[in-house]
Write an enzyme that holds these catalytic residues in place. Structure first.
Site, PDB file in Angstrom:
ATOM      1  N   ASN A  13     -24.235  14.349  -2.894  1.00  0.00           N
ATOM      2  CA  ASN A  13     -25.004  14.991  -3.953  1.00  0.00           C
ATOM      3  C   ASN A  13     -26.435  14.481  -4.045  1.00  0.00           C
ATOM      4  O   ASN A  13     -27.348  15.244  -4.311  1.00  0.00           O
ATOM      5  CB  ASN A  13     -24.292  14.769  -5.290  1.00  0.00           C
ATOM      6  CG  ASN A  13     -25.000  15.426  -6.440  1.00  0.00           C
ATOM      7  OD1 ASN A  13     -25.103  16.650  -6.476  1.00  0.00           O
ATOM      8  ND2 ASN A  13     -25.523  14.625  -7.367  1.00  0.00           N
ATOM      9  N   GLN A  19     -31.624   8.289  -8.485  1.00  0.00           N
ATOM     10  CA  GLN A  19     -30.782   8.989  -7.521  1.00  0.00           C
ATOM     11  C   GLN A  19     -31.087  10.489  -7.551  1.00  0.00           C
ATOM     12  O   GLN A  19     -30.348  11.275  -8.159  1.00  0.00           O
ATOM     13  CB  GLN A  19     -29.298   8.760  -7.853  1.00  0.00           C
ATOM     14  CG  GLN A  19     -28.841   7.338  -7.591  1.00  0.00           C
ATOM     15  CD  GLN A  19     -27.469   7.062  -8.180  1.00  0.00           C
ATOM     16  OE1 GLN A  19     -27.069   7.692  -9.142  1.00  0.00           O
ATOM     17  NE2 GLN A  19     -26.752   6.131  -7.594  1.00  0.00           N
ATOM     18  N   ASP A  22     -31.169  14.348  -6.772  1.00  0.00           N
ATOM     19  CA  ASP A  22     -30.197  15.257  -6.162  1.00  0.00           C
ATOM     20  C   ASP A  22     -30.803  15.972  -4.955  1.00  0.00           C
ATOM     21  O   ASP A  22     -31.941  16.445  -5.023  1.00  0.00           O
ATOM     22  CB  ASP A  22     -29.765  16.330  -7.173  1.00  0.00           C
ATOM     23  CG  ASP A  22     -28.600  15.859  -8.034  1.00  0.00           C
ATOM     24  OD1 ASP A  22     -28.515  14.644  -8.288  1.00  0.00           O
ATOM     25  OD2 ASP A  22     -27.796  16.713  -8.449  1.00  0.00           O
ATOM     26  N   ARG A  41     -14.223  10.022   1.809  1.00  0.00           N
ATOM     27  CA  ARG A  41     -14.008  10.357   0.401  1.00  0.00           C
ATOM     28  C   ARG A  41     -15.359  10.861  -0.090  1.00  0.00           C
ATOM     29  O   ARG A  41     -16.353  10.125  -0.058  1.00  0.00           O
ATOM     30  CB  ARG A  41     -13.579   9.121  -0.373  1.00  0.00           C
ATOM     31  CG  ARG A  41     -13.528   9.296  -1.869  1.00  0.00           C
ATOM     32  CD  ARG A  41     -13.100   7.961  -2.498  1.00  0.00           C
ATOM     33  NE  ARG A  41     -13.165   7.947  -3.943  1.00  0.00           N
ATOM     34  CZ  ARG A  41     -14.242   7.639  -4.658  1.00  0.00           C
ATOM     35  NH1 ARG A  41     -15.377   7.364  -4.063  1.00  0.00           N
ATOM     36  NH2 ARG A  41     -14.188   7.598  -5.970  1.00  0.00           N
ATOM     37  N   ASP A  89     -17.962  11.736  -2.572  1.00  0.00           N
ATOM     38  CA  ASP A  89     -18.233  11.316  -3.939  1.00  0.00           C
ATOM     39  C   ASP A  89     -18.968  12.416  -4.710  1.00  0.00           C
ATOM     40  O   ASP A  89     -19.827  13.095  -4.164  1.00  0.00           O
ATOM     41  CB  ASP A  89     -19.104  10.054  -3.901  1.00  0.00           C
ATOM     42  CG  ASP A  89     -19.219   9.407  -5.259  1.00  0.00           C
ATOM     43  OD1 ASP A  89     -18.233   8.780  -5.673  1.00  0.00           O
ATOM     44  OD2 ASP A  89     -20.272   9.544  -5.901  1.00  0.00           O
ATOM     45  N   TYR A 101     -21.045  18.583  -8.109  1.00  0.00           N
ATOM     46  CA  TYR A 101     -22.408  18.779  -8.616  1.00  0.00           C
ATOM     47  C   TYR A 101     -23.424  19.212  -7.565  1.00  0.00           C
ATOM     48  O   TYR A 101     -24.618  19.138  -7.802  1.00  0.00           O
ATOM     49  CB  TYR A 101     -22.899  17.460  -9.243  1.00  0.00           C
ATOM     50  CG  TYR A 101     -21.909  16.848 -10.196  1.00  0.00           C
ATOM     51  CD1 TYR A 101     -21.784  17.355 -11.492  1.00  0.00           C
ATOM     52  CD2 TYR A 101     -21.103  15.788  -9.811  1.00  0.00           C
ATOM     53  CE1 TYR A 101     -20.876  16.805 -12.380  1.00  0.00           C
ATOM     54  CE2 TYR A 101     -20.189  15.235 -10.694  1.00  0.00           C
ATOM     55  CZ  TYR A 101     -20.074  15.745 -11.972  1.00  0.00           C
ATOM     56  OH  TYR A 101     -19.180  15.205 -12.834  1.00  0.00           O
ATOM     57  N   LEU A 102     -22.988  19.643  -6.382  1.00  0.00           N
ATOM     58  CA  LEU A 102     -23.936  19.855  -5.282  1.00  0.00           C
ATOM     59  C   LEU A 102     -25.012  20.884  -5.588  1.00  0.00           C
ATOM     60  O   LEU A 102     -26.155  20.733  -5.194  1.00  0.00           O
ATOM     61  CB  LEU A 102     -23.188  20.259  -3.999  1.00  0.00           C
ATOM     62  CG  LEU A 102     -22.157  19.260  -3.456  1.00  0.00           C
ATOM     63  CD1 LEU A 102     -21.645  19.731  -2.095  1.00  0.00           C
ATOM     64  CD2 LEU A 102     -22.749  17.861  -3.339  1.00  0.00           C
ATOM     65  N   GLU A 137     -27.097  23.731  -8.299  1.00  0.00           N
ATOM     66  CA  GLU A 137     -27.552  23.954  -9.662  1.00  0.00           C
ATOM     67  C   GLU A 137     -27.793  25.448  -9.835  1.00  0.00           C
ATOM     68  O   GLU A 137     -28.342  26.094  -8.937  1.00  0.00           O
ATOM     69  CB  GLU A 137     -28.885  23.232  -9.957  1.00  0.00           C
ATOM     70  CG  GLU A 137     -28.876  21.743  -9.697  1.00  0.00           C
ATOM     71  CD  GLU A 137     -28.933  21.397  -8.206  1.00  0.00           C
ATOM     72  OE1 GLU A 137     -29.563  22.155  -7.438  1.00  0.00           O
ATOM     73  OE2 GLU A 137     -28.325  20.391  -7.807  1.00  0.00           O
ATOM     74  N   GLU A 154     -13.666  13.563  -4.521  1.00  0.00           N
ATOM     75  CA  GLU A 154     -13.679  12.772  -5.734  1.00  0.00           C
ATOM     76  C   GLU A 154     -14.173  13.675  -6.839  1.00  0.00           C
ATOM     77  O   GLU A 154     -15.360  13.954  -6.941  1.00  0.00           O
ATOM     78  CB  GLU A 154     -14.598  11.555  -5.580  1.00  0.00           C
ATOM     79  CG  GLU A 154     -14.409  10.532  -6.664  1.00  0.00           C
ATOM     80  CD  GLU A 154     -15.461  10.589  -7.748  1.00  0.00           C
ATOM     81  OE1 GLU A 154     -15.424   9.730  -8.618  1.00  0.00           O
ATOM     82  OE2 GLU A 154     -16.326  11.474  -7.735  1.00  0.00           O
ATOM     83  N   ASP A 204     -13.100   0.915 -10.009  1.00  0.00           N
ATOM     84  CA  ASP A 204     -13.642   1.331 -11.288  1.00  0.00           C
ATOM     85  C   ASP A 204     -12.707   0.871 -12.396  1.00  0.00           C
ATOM     86  O   ASP A 204     -11.617   0.387 -12.138  1.00  0.00           O
ATOM     87  CB  ASP A 204     -13.786   2.848 -11.343  1.00  0.00           C
ATOM     88  CG  ASP A 204     -15.078   3.303 -10.674  1.00  0.00           C
ATOM     89  OD1 ASP A 204     -16.041   2.513 -10.682  1.00  0.00           O
ATOM     90  OD2 ASP A 204     -15.112   4.424 -10.153  1.00  0.00           O
TER      91      ASP A 204
END
Lengths: 484, 601
Positions: free
Chosen positions: B149, B215, B217, B245, B247, B251-252, B254, B289, B359
Site C-alpha cells: 500500500n 508512509q 500511499d 503475507r 500487509d 487500502y490499495l 482510493e 492481512e 501485535d
C-alpha cells in the site's frame, strides 16, 4: 367422564385390539419417563381409541392409540379419575433388533413395540407430513411456506420428561404429545402464530399431526426445525454460578463466568416473543374484573399450599395482601403468554436464544393454559428461575444444610440480583416498558410462583424447598419490594 | 497489521548512506537501477505442492529477537539460519518473517525504504538466500510480509516523486493540490494523525497516506506502480521465497464517495498478483492481512467458482479473542458463534489462525461490551493494554497454567485453519510489560540459562531488548535447553501435538462440524477429510472450557459401532452405541480421537 371412544375398554370386549396388551402396558407404562408414575397407584387401563395408520401391506404395521389410565389416588388430581395418553405402536412378527429395548408385549404372532423407536415409522410420519396425507383419523399437515425437511429415519431423543421426540438428522424434531387432550395444543398454536409473525425467537414450525378425541380435534404431534448445537439456559446459568461460588471473594460482576450478558439477551428474547404474540393474537385491557379473577386463582393456589405447608399457612395473610396487588396495579394488558417459562425453556444457539415448549404449566387445564394473562407472569417466572439458578448449588458448597454459610448466600443473592436486573434491562430495551415499573404486579406474580414452588418442592424435592421459602420471605419484606 | 503508534526503541536507526546519495546526488538520472534476482544465488526449491499451506504449521519469528550471529545485540538472518534444526525438530513447516527489508524503522519495518535490500542489522540478500536454502534443505518454507500500500517517505521513489513531478516517479504517489478528496476514508491512527493528507513543501502539493504521514500511499492507478510492485514480488520469488503475507491490502486504491476499503480495483490487482504466482511460481502462496469480519475477508480469497483467485490464505482475526473469552466464560458459545458466522471459503483457500503474534491481542473484532470484558479479565494492569488490544504473551495471559496452555494450543491445532505459532510461546516465555509499545512481547528468545539466554554473546548492555529475568518466566527458568532435556516439558508437549496433527490430514484439509452436546462448557467438533484414494480421516475433538471437571453426552450415532482411539496414547475407548456417548473431562481438559469406520477395523 363420558366415554365417546369406539371401544369401551372392557377387557373382555373382543372389539378392542389392545385388549390382550393391557397387562403388558400396565407393566411398561411406569418405565416410561413421560408417565407420571412417581407416588401414583394405577387402578386400571382402557383403550379410548385405536386406529391403524399404515397402509395395507406396509411393514411394519403402525397403530395410533389413546389409552385411559385411572389412578387410585384420584383425589389428588382434582377429581378426574382418568388421564389419557397417546401411543404410537409398531407391530411386526419379527421386528429389527434395534427396537428390542422398546418392546411392550406380544399380540398373537406379532411383537408390539413403541413405534417412535423405529426409524421406518418416524420416516413414514415425516413423509406423510410433507404429502399432507390423511390416514384414518390422523391428518398430517405441512406448515405452509416452509421448506420441506429431507425425509429420512428419525431417532428418539433421550432424556425427555413429559413428551417423546424423534430427531431427523439434526434438521427437524417431531414431538409426540403424550397427554391426549381435546383441543389445539398451545405449543402448536403459538408456534404457528409466531412462525407466521416471522419470529426469530422460536424454532420454525414445519408441520403437525392432528387427530380427534371425544369428537373434538386433538394435537397429536408437531414437527419443527431442530436447534442443533444448542444448550439450555439452566445449564449455562449453573456453570456461571459454579464459577462464582468457587471464588473466595470475587463479586458476581468480577468473575469470568459472568452471565449478565446472556441474561440481558434472554430478556430481549422473551420481550420479542411477547411482542410477537401480542401482534399475532391480540391484547385485552386488564380490567377490575379480570384482575380479581387472577387474584382469585392465585388465592386458591395459596390455600392449597397453605393446607399442605405450615410455613405458608403462617404467612397466609401477608401473602394474600401481596397477591391482591394485581388489582392495585396500574392499568395493564393481557395477552397470550408462554405460561411456563424458566431457564430450561430457553436454548442458546450459536446465533442467539430460542424459547421452546409453549404448552403452559402442565398442572393446569387447557382452558386455563390458553387464557390471556399478563406478560408479567412470564417475567416473574424468569426472575424466579434466576433465583433457583443462584441458590440451588449452595448445598454443594455449604458444610451442611443446617449450617448455612452467610457469605455464600450473599454471593448467590448477588448473582441473582445481577442477572434478574440484566434480564429486566434486556426486556425493557426491547419493549420500551421496564417490568420493574409495575412493582405490585410483578411482586404478586413472583410470590404466586414462589408459593406454588414451595408446594411443589415440599411434595417432590424436599431438599430444595429452602429456595422458594427464602424467596417467599424476601418478597414479603419491604426490602424485597421491586427489583434492584 | 501495520505497526500502529510506534515508539519503538530502535526508531532512530541509522539511514542507509548509499540511498541518500542515490536520491540527493543523482539529479540527472531519471530512473534508479534496481537490483535483479539474477545478481544473487537462488535457493534450492521444494517440490511443488498445491496444498502445503493447508497442512502447514506456521511459526512467526521476529528476526531481531531470535538469534544474534554477529554479537551486535540484534538478531539476524544468519542467526535464524543457525536455529533451523531446532525449528525442524519442533515440526515447523513454514516460517513467517515480519518485514526484513531496508527501512528507517519508524513503523517496525512496515515502512519499506527499499524492496530489494535487507535491513543491514539483519544481514544481506545473500544471507536471506542462505536462510531460504537451508530451510528448504530441511523441508521448511519461508514467507515474509510485503507492504504494497505504501512505502517509507525515504524510499527513492518518493524522493524522486516529490522532487520531479514530471519524472518517471512523478505519478507514483497520490498527489493533490488540496486536502479535500477522499474525505469518506477513515483515519486509522487517530492518536497521531489528524488527516490522511500531508503537505509536502518540496513538491508544493498534498500526498495521501492511510497510515502514518511518513508512509505515503503508492498510486495503483498508475500502471507503472503495479508493474514495479509485481517486479518486487518476482525478485523474491525468483530467489526462492515461498510466499508473502500482504500487509494492509484493503487500502490499495482510493475513490471519491467510498471509504477506500475493499474496492473492486483492489481485488482486480490482487487477482493479477495471483495470476503471476500461479503462472510463474506455482506452489507459492499469498496471505491477505485484512483485519475485517470473516464475511468481508472471504472476498480476498477471490472467486469461489474457480476455487479462489486472489489470496490463498487470510487471517481469521475474530476467532482468537473469542477463544480467550470462551474459556473465561466457561462457555463454548463465543467460539460457536464466530464459527457459525464464518462463511464457507473457496476450495483452494485456507484460514490462518493464531493465539498470539507480534501485535497485541487484537480486540477490534469484538463488540464494545466484549472488549470491556476482555480488558477486565486479561489486562488487570492498565500497562497491559495497547491500542485496541492487550499486549501479553500467551503464558502470562493464562497465568502460566499448564492445563490452559495445553487446552489453548489444542484448540489452535484443531480448529479449522492453519495454526500460526509465535516464537517463544512453545516454551511458555513471559513478557515485560514495562517495555514501550509492543516490545514487551518481542524480547529475545530464551535458548539457554547462560549469558543473554544464549540469544547473543554480546555485552549484555548492547542487547536490542532486555532478556526476561523475572523469577517465573526468566531465562534461567524458561529456556529451550532445559525443556529439551525434560520430556514432560511444555516444549516436548507442543512437539508431540504438532506431530499428531501432521499424522491426520483432517486437521489441515478436513471440513468442520460442531457437535453441540448437552453441556454448554464443552466444545466438541469433528474434522473429516476424504482423500483422492477414498481414505477417510475423521478426528473428534472434545474441549472442556471450564476449570471444573465436566461430563458431556455427545450424539455420535453417525459413527455407531466405531471405536474412538485417543490420539496421544492410542488407547481405544468404548465403542459408540445407540445411546449418547458419555465422556468426562478434567478441568480445562481435552481429547482428540481418531474414529475409524466400523468396517475398516
Amino acid at each position: 367422564m363420558p366415554a365417546t371412544s369406539p371401544t369401551d375398554g372392557n377387557p373382555g370386549d373382543t372389539g378392542d385390539p389392545l385388549a390382550g396388551l393391557h397387562d403388558a402396558l400396565l407393566a411398561w407404562l411406569p418405565t416410561q419417563r413421560w408417565f407420571p408414575a412417581k407416588g401414583r397407584v394405577v387402578a386400571g387401563l382402557r383403550t379410548v381409541s385405536h386406529a391403524v395408520v399404515s397402509a395395507p401391506g406396509e411393514t411394519p404395521t403402525v397403530e395410533h392409540a389413546v389409552i385411559g389410565v385411572s389412578f387410585a389416588d384420584a383425589a389428588d388430581t382434582g377429581g378426574s379419575t382418568e388421564e389419557r395418553y397417546q401411543l404410537v405402536l409398531g407391530v411386526q412378527a419379527s421386528p429389527p433388533a434395534d427396537v428390542e429395548y422398546a418392546v411392550i408385549g406380544r399380540r398373537g404372532e406379532d411383537v408390539v413395540y413403541d413405534g417412535l423407536a423405529d426409524g421406518r415409522i418416524s420416516r413414514l410420519f415425516l413423509s406423510l407430513i410433507t404429502e399432507n396425507a390423511t390416514r384414518g383419523p390422523l391428518r398430517f399437515v405441512a406448515e405452509p411456506d416452509t421448506e420441506a425437511p429431507i425425509v429420512g429415519p428419525g431417532r428418539p431423543l433421550i432424556g425427555e420428561q413429559s413428551n417423546s421426540s424423534v430427531i431427523y438428522g439434526e434438521r427437524a424434531i417431531m414431538k409426540l404429545f403424550r397427554r391426549a387432550t381435546a383441543g389445539l395444543n398451545p405449543d402448536l398454536e403459538l408456534h404457528r402464530a409466531l412462525g407466521r409473525q416471522g419470529s426469530h425467537e422460536v424454532a420454525p414450525l414445519l408441520g403437525a399431526i392432528e387427530g380427534e378425541i371425544d369428537g373434538e380435534p386433538m394435537t397429536v404431534a408437531m414437527l419443527q426445525t431442530y436447534a442443533s448445537n444448542s444448550a439450555d439456559g439452566w445449564s449455562m446459568a449453573a456453570a456461571s454460578v459454579r464459577d462464582l461460588l468457587a471464588e473466595a471473594d470475587l463479586r458476581a460482576d468480577e468473575v469470568g463466568g459472568d452471565f449478565a450478558g446472556e441474561a440481558h439477551r434472554i430478556g430481549k428474547t422473551v420481550a420479542a416473543v411477547h411482542l410477537e404474540l401480542a401482534a399475532a393474537l391480540g391484547t385485552h385491557p386488564l380490567d377490575a374484573r379480570g384482575a380479581s379473577e387472577i387474584e382469585e386463582w392465585m388465592l386458591e393456589r395459596l390455600d392449597r399450599a397453605a393446607a399442605a405447608v405450615p410455613g405458608v399457612a403462617e404467612q397466609r395473610e401477608a401473602i394474600a395482601a401481596v397477591l391482591r396487588g394485581v388489582s392495585a396495579a396500574e392499568p395493564s394488558t393481557l395477552q397470550r403468554i408462554h405460561g411456563d417459562l424458566h431457564l430450561g425453556q430457553e436454548l442458546r444457539t450459536p446465533t442467539g436464544w430460542l424459547v421452546i415448549d409453549f404448552e403452559g404449566e402442565p398442572s393446569k387445564s387447557l382452558a386455563d393454559r390458553v387464557r390471556p394473562d399478563s406478560p408479567m407472569r412470564d417475567v416473574a417466572a424468569m426472575l424466579r428461575s434466576f433465583d433457583y439458578a443462584a441458590f440451588h448449588q449452595l448445598s454443594e458448597w455449604e458444610q451442611s444444610a443446617d449450617d448455612p454459610d452467610p457469605q455464600l448466600e450473599r454471593r448467590a443473592q448477588e448473582w441473582a440480583d445481577r442477572n434478574r436486573s440484566a434480564f429486566c434491562d434486556g426486556y425493557a430495551e426491547a419493549t420500551g416498558t421496564d417490568p420493574r415499573e409495575s412493582p405490585e404486579l410483578l411482586r404478586a406474580y413472583e410470590l404466586d410462583k414462589a408459593v406454588y414452588e414451595v408446594l411443589y418442592e415440599t411434595r417432590n424435592r424436599p431438599s430444595w424447598v429452602s429456595i422458594p421459602l427464602r424467596s417467599m420471605r424476601r418478597l414479603l419484606t419491604p426490602a424485597g419490594r421491586g427489583e434492584r | 497489521m501495520n505497526e500502529g503508534v510506534s515508539a519503538s526503541a530502535i526508531a532512530a536507526a541509522p539511514s542507509d548512506e548509499d540511498h541518500v546519495r542515490d536520491v540527493t546526488e543523482d539529479h540527472g538520472a531519471s530512473a534508479v537501477e534496481e537490483p535483479s534476482a539474477d545478481d544473487f544465488r537462488h535457493a534450492r526449491t521444494l517440490p511443488v505442492d498445491d496444498e502445503w499451506y493447508k497442512r502447514a504449521v506456521f511459526y512467526e519469528v521476529l528476526v531481531r529477537a531470535f538469534a544474534d550471529s554477529n554479537r551486535d545485540g540484534f538478531g539476524d538472518l544468519s542467526g535464524l539460519t543457525d536455529k533451523l534444526d531446532y525449528l525442524a525438530w519442533l515440526g515447523v513447516d513454514c516460517i513467517w518473517l515480519p518485514p526484513f527489508y531496508d527501512s528507517p524503522l519508524r513503523d517496525g519495518g512496515y515502512d519499506i525504504r527499499d524492496y530489494r535490500k535487507v535491513l543491514p542489522e539483519f544481514g544481506t540478500v545473500a544471507d536471506f538466500v542462505e536462510l531460504l536454502d537451508q530451510a528448504h534443505a530441511r523441508g521448511i518454507r519461508v514467507i515474509t510480509d510485503l507492504v504494497m500500500n505504501h512505502t517509507s517517505d525515504q524510499h527513492h521513489w518518493f524522493q524522486e516523486s516529490r522532487r520531479d513531478p514530471d519524472g518517471p516517479y512523478g505519478d507514483f504517489y497520490v498527489w493533490s493540490d488540496d486536502d479535500t478528496r477522499y474525505s469518506d476514508a477513515r483515519i486509522i491512527f487517530v492518536d497521531t494523525e489528524s488527516s490522511n493528507w500531508t503537505y509536502d513543501s518540496v513538491r508544493g502539493q498534498f500526498y495521501w497516506h492511510r497510515f502514518f504521514s511518513h508512509q505515503p500511499d503508492l498510486n495503483f492507478d498508475n500502471p507503472a506502480v503495479c508493474e514495479a510492485m509485481i517486479d518486487a514480488l518476482r525478485f523474491w520469488l525468483d530467489l526462492g521465497i515461498d510466499g508473502f503475507r500482504l500487509d494492509a491490502v484493503p487500502y490499495l486504491y482510493e475513490r471519491d464517495g467510498t471509504n477506500g476499503e475493499n474496492l473492486s480495483e483492489t481485488h482486480a490487482f490482487l487477482k493479477r498478483c495471483r495470476k503471476v504466482v500461479d503462472d510463474e511460481y506455482p506452489g507459492r502462496v499469498l496471505l491477505a492481512e485484512a483485519n475485517q469480519w470473516p464475511a468481508d475477508v472471504v472476498e480476498y480469497f477471490g472467486d469461489a467458482e474457480v476455487g479462489g483467485d486472489e489470496c490463498h490464505m487470510a487471517f481469521h482475526f475474530p476467532l482468537m479473542p473469542r477463544i480467550f473469552m470462551a474459556v473465561r466464560r466457561e462457555s463454548r458459545f463465543p467460539i460457536s458463534e464466530i464459527l457459525a458466522q464464518t462463511p464457507a471459503i473457496p476450495e483452494r483457500a485456507q484460514w490462518g489462525i493464531f493465539l498470539r503474534n507480534h501485535d497485541e491481542l487484537t480486540l477490534e473484532m469484538v463488540t464494545d461490551d466484549e472488549r470491556d470484558y476482555m480488558y477486565a479479565e486479561y489486562a488487570k494492569d492498565p500497562r497491559m493494554k495497547a491500542n485496541i488490544g492487550i499486549r501479553r504473551r500467551l503464558a502470562p495471559l493464562l497465568e502460566n497454567d499448564r492445563n490452559q496452555l495445553e487446552l489453548f494450543t489444542a484448540l489452535l491445532l484443531s480448529l479449522p485453519g492453519s495454526p500460526v505459532l509465535y516464537y517463544g510461546d512453545e516454551i511458555g516465555m513471559g513478557d515485560n510489560i514495562w517495555l514501550g509499545d509492543r516490545d514487551g512481547v518481542r524480547s529475545p528468545m530464551q535458548w539457554t540459562p547462560d549469558r543473554n539466554a544464549g540469544f547473543s554473546t554480546c555485552d549484555p548492555g548492547r542487547l536490542n531488548l532486555p532478556i526476561i529475568m523475572d523469577p517465573v518466566y526468566g531465562y534461567q527458568a524458561v529456556n529451550v535447553e532445559a525443556q529439551s532435556n525434560s520430556t514432560a516439558s511444555l516444549l516436548h508437549w507442543n512437539r508431540r501435538m504438532i506431530d499428531i496433527r501432521k499424522q491426520h490430514p483432517a486437521f489441515g484439509l478436513g471440513n468442520f462440524h460442531e457437535l453441540g452436546g448437552s453441556n454448554p462448557s464443552v466444545l466438541a467438533y469433528v474434522r473429516e477429510h476424504v482423500d483422492a484414494d477414498g481414505f477417510r480421516d475423521l478426528v473428534l475433538c472434545v474441549n472442556n472450557m471450564s476449570r471444573f471437571p465436566q461430563p458431556v453426552e455427545l450424539d455420535l450415532i453417525a459413527w455407531k459401532d466405531c471405536v474412538p482411539t485417543e490420539l496421544t496414547g492410542g488407547v481405544p475407548f468404548p465403542a459408540i452405541g445407540e445411546l449418547p456417548y458419555l465422556l468426562t473431562l478434567p478441568g480445562h481438559g481435552f481429547y482428540w480421537f481418531a474414529i475409524h469406520e466400523a468396517e475398516e477395523r
